[in-house]
Design a protein around this motif. Structure first.
Motif, PDB file in Angstrom:
ATOM      1  N   ARG A  78      31.563  40.562  26.376  1.00  0.00           N
ATOM      2  CA  ARG A  78      31.215  41.859  25.788  1.00  0.00           C
ATOM      3  C   ARG A  78      30.553  42.805  26.791  1.00  0.00           C
ATOM      4  O   ARG A  78      30.331  43.973  26.478  1.00  0.00           O
ATOM      5  CB  ARG A  78      30.337  41.659  24.551  1.00  0.00           C
ATOM      6  N   GLN A  79      30.280  42.324  27.971  1.00  0.00           N
ATOM      7  CA  GLN A  79      29.855  43.226  29.041  1.00  0.00           C
ATOM      8  C   GLN A  79      31.007  44.124  29.489  1.00  0.00           C
ATOM      9  O   GLN A  79      30.777  45.193  30.057  1.00  0.00           O
ATOM     10  CB  GLN A  79      29.345  42.431  30.239  1.00  0.00           C
ATOM     11  N   TYR A  80      32.232  43.651  29.221  1.00  0.00           N
ATOM     12  CA  TYR A  80      33.407  44.374  29.702  1.00  0.00           C
ATOM     13  C   TYR A  80      34.155  45.118  28.600  1.00  0.00           C
ATOM     14  O   TYR A  80      34.730  46.172  28.835  1.00  0.00           O
ATOM     15  CB  TYR A  80      34.343  43.400  30.418  1.00  0.00           C
ATOM     16  N   LEU A 119      46.704  38.244  32.556  1.00  0.00           N
ATOM     17  CA  LEU A 119      45.541  38.250  31.673  1.00  0.00           C
ATOM     18  C   LEU A 119      44.290  37.998  32.498  1.00  0.00           C
ATOM     19  O   LEU A 119      44.334  37.275  33.506  1.00  0.00           O
ATOM     20  CB  LEU A 119      45.639  37.164  30.598  1.00  0.00           C
ATOM     21  N   ILE A 120      43.184  38.579  32.062  1.00  0.00           N
ATOM     22  CA  ILE A 120      41.893  38.277  32.662  1.00  0.00           C
ATOM     23  C   ILE A 120      41.047  37.577  31.610  1.00  0.00           C
ATOM     24  O   ILE A 120      40.869  38.080  30.501  1.00  0.00           O
ATOM     25  CB  ILE A 120      41.200  39.531  33.195  1.00  0.00           C
ATOM     26  N   LEU A 121      40.581  36.384  31.972  1.00  0.00           N
ATOM     27  CA  LEU A 121      39.772  35.552  31.091  1.00  0.00           C
ATOM     28  C   LEU A 121      38.323  35.581  31.542  1.00  0.00           C
ATOM     29  O   LEU A 121      38.043  35.710  32.753  1.00  0.00           O
ATOM     30  CB  LEU A 121      40.276  34.109  31.113  1.00  0.00           C
ATOM     31  N   GLY A 173      41.336  41.276  29.358  1.00  0.00           N
ATOM     32  CA  GLY A 173      42.289  42.216  29.930  1.00  0.00           C
ATOM     33  C   GLY A 173      43.708  41.693  29.861  1.00  0.00           C
ATOM     34  O   GLY A 173      43.939  40.491  30.011  1.00  0.00           O
ATOM     35  N   THR A 174      44.656  42.591  29.620  1.00  0.00           N
ATOM     36  CA  THR A 174      46.075  42.220  29.586  1.00  0.00           C
ATOM     37  C   THR A 174      46.910  43.224  30.371  1.00  0.00           C
ATOM     38  O   THR A 174      46.589  44.411  30.433  1.00  0.00           O
ATOM     39  CB  THR A 174      46.619  42.172  28.141  1.00  0.00           C
ATOM     40  N   GLY A 175      47.985  42.731  30.961  1.00  0.00           N
ATOM     41  CA  GLY A 175      48.936  43.586  31.661  1.00  0.00           C
ATOM     42  C   GLY A 175      50.336  43.024  31.520  1.00  0.00           C
ATOM     43  O   GLY A 175      50.522  41.808  31.472  1.00  0.00           O
ATOM     44  N   VAL A 215      43.482  44.399  35.148  1.00  0.00           N
ATOM     45  CA  VAL A 215      42.172  44.749  35.702  1.00  0.00           C
ATOM     46  C   VAL A 215      41.657  46.039  35.071  1.00  0.00           C
ATOM     47  O   VAL A 215      40.491  46.136  34.662  1.00  0.00           O
ATOM     48  CB  VAL A 215      42.247  44.878  37.235  1.00  0.00           C
ATOM     49  N   LYS A 216      42.531  47.026  34.943  1.00  0.00           N
ATOM     50  CA  LYS A 216      42.137  48.294  34.325  1.00  0.00           C
ATOM     51  C   LYS A 216      41.783  48.102  32.859  1.00  0.00           C
ATOM     52  O   LYS A 216      40.805  48.670  32.357  1.00  0.00           O
ATOM     53  CB  LYS A 216      43.267  49.310  34.466  1.00  0.00           C
ATOM     54  N   ASP A 217      42.567  47.290  32.157  1.00  0.00           N
ATOM     55  CA  ASP A 217      42.327  47.044  30.740  1.00  0.00           C
ATOM     56  C   ASP A 217      40.979  46.363  30.519  1.00  0.00           C
ATOM     57  O   ASP A 217      40.268  46.656  29.547  1.00  0.00           O
ATOM     58  CB  ASP A 217      43.460  46.181  30.172  1.00  0.00           C
ATOM     59  N   ALA A 218      40.616  45.463  31.420  1.00  0.00           N
ATOM     60  CA  ALA A 218      39.333  44.760  31.308  1.00  0.00           C
ATOM     61  C   ALA A 218      38.159  45.614  31.769  1.00  0.00           C
ATOM     62  O   ALA A 218      37.006  45.261  31.498  1.00  0.00           O
ATOM     63  CB  ALA A 218      39.379  43.473  32.117  1.00  0.00           C
TER      64      ALA A 218
END
Length: 379
Positions: free
Chosen positions: A217-219, A208-210, A8-10, A34-37
């Motif tokens: 790939r679940q997300y 970013l969400i790592l 995820g990125t923002g 969070v939304k992107d991920a």
């Protein structure tokens, strides 16, 4: 160690937000990431927040706005490498098995200082004598021009290219293209730099969400792998040092390439720390994109344009996107991830598969730079 991916990125548009607080800047970038991920906030196990001048408890102030509290929150200060250092800490935490999902934030509000050069530590003797960052980089530029016959027009081309790229980036602070003539005619700052060869100050935030790579790939179907995460500090050299070689970046690049198992010829896109026009030219050589002393010819040939041999700073870089220092490293990583996903619209680098982000922090006597943080990403 386990592999790590970005899911995820923002990023908020960089600019001047004098009426907003640091938390006002930071929480929208977190929400976007969070939304992107497409992940439930409760899945986030820890957060690392990078800011250089944002004050105490920056991460807590931001995450309190979105109800993401009660988790480990670490605030990281490492000058202009603050949020790239936060990214490094997050990578290591997932690699070690401590966490599976981690949030990284970069945030800064420079408008609170009212303009001027970055405030540095007056106890440093070079700073106390007036060696602010424009002066330091101007010395590097003068020496490089003397050694390698770099012309003022070639130096100005860095600003021309990055302003052209910034005009294609809706999140850039400076979005007006400029010509070589306009760059050279702008207000003198520190010889040979004019105003358009110096990055603007401002405010901004990125996130970013790592995630552990096997879970990523679940997300989402297109996670971007972090193939290398390198952090190093400068070597104290009280006497003469060659100002045409950014030693810390040369050393960090070698370490990052070795970790990723890749070389400069495999990098498709790079976001490098172009705080001043000469910096980008020095980093072409430090990363092995061109031979020593040939950076002027390299940019003049178009090799570093979006459709060139290697696209450097397609976001507009610090010169156009802006440089809210604590947010820069995370924002560079956001750009690279989006480039590798093919999400960058008019500034998209064709068929980008491998990308690099690079942030340095300086302003200390006796050091080339105090810190350098480099990440390599692959899809």
């Amino acid at each position: 160690m386990r592999d790590v991916a970005v899911i995820g990125t923002g990023l908020i548009p960089f600019g001047k937000y004098p009426d907003k607080t640091l938390a006002d800047l930071g929480w929208p970038a977190v929400k976007m990431a969070v939304k992107d991920a497409d992940i439930a906030p409760a899945k986030i196990e820890a957060a690392y927040c990078g800011t250089a001048l944002g004050g105490m408890m920056a991460g807590q102030r931001i995450l309190g706005r979105v109800g993401l509290t009660g988790i480990p929150i670490v605030n990281v200060e490492n000058a202009c490498s603050s949020s790239s250092s936060a990214l490094r800490q997050a990578v290591m935490a997932i690699r070690s098995g401590e966490y599976d999902v981690v949030l990284v934030i970069g945030v800064e509000k420079l408008t609170k200082f009212g303009g001027g050069t970055l405030p540095l530590e007056k106890e440093d003797w070079e700073v106390s004598q007036g060696l602010v960052m424009p002066a330091l980089y101007a010395m590097r530029a003068q020496r490089y021009m003397h050694e390698y016959d770099l012309t003022p027009a070639q130096l100005a081309l860095v600003s021309v290219k990055n302003r052209r790229n910034g005009a294609l980036n809706p999140d850039a602070q400076m979005r007006k293209p400029v010509t070589v003539e306009e760059v050279l005619a702008s207000r003198p700052i520190a010889d040979p730099f004019t105003l358009l060869q110096c990055c603007p100050t401002g405010d901004g935030a990125a996130a970013l969400i790592l995630c552990e790579a096997k879970l990523a790939r679940q997300y989402r179907s297109d996670p971007v792998r972090i193939a290398a995460s390198d952090l190093t500090s400068g070597k104290y050299t009280p006497g003469f040092r060659d100002m045409t070689i950014p030693e810390i970046t040369v050393r960090g690049a070698k370490e990052a390439y070795e970790e990723a198992g890749l070389g400069p010829q495999e990098i498709d896109v790079a976001e490098v720390h172009d705080a001043f026009s000469i910096a980008e030219l020095l980093y072409y050589e430090a990363f092995g994109f061109c031979e020593r002393g040939s950076a002027g010819a390299f940019i003049e040939s178009g090799a570093s344009a979006i459709d060139g041999k290697i696209a450097v700073n397609p976001s507009g870089g610090l010169l156009a996107k802006g440089h809210p220092i604590g947010a820069t490293g995370a924002a560079q990583a956001v750009e690279i991830v989006r480039q590798l996903r093919g999400e960058c619209g008019a500034r998209q680098v064709p068929d980008a598969k491998v990308g690099l982000s690079h942030a340095t922090g300086g302003g200390i006597s006796g050091f080339d730079h105090g810190v350098c943080c480099i990440h390599i990403f692959t899809r």
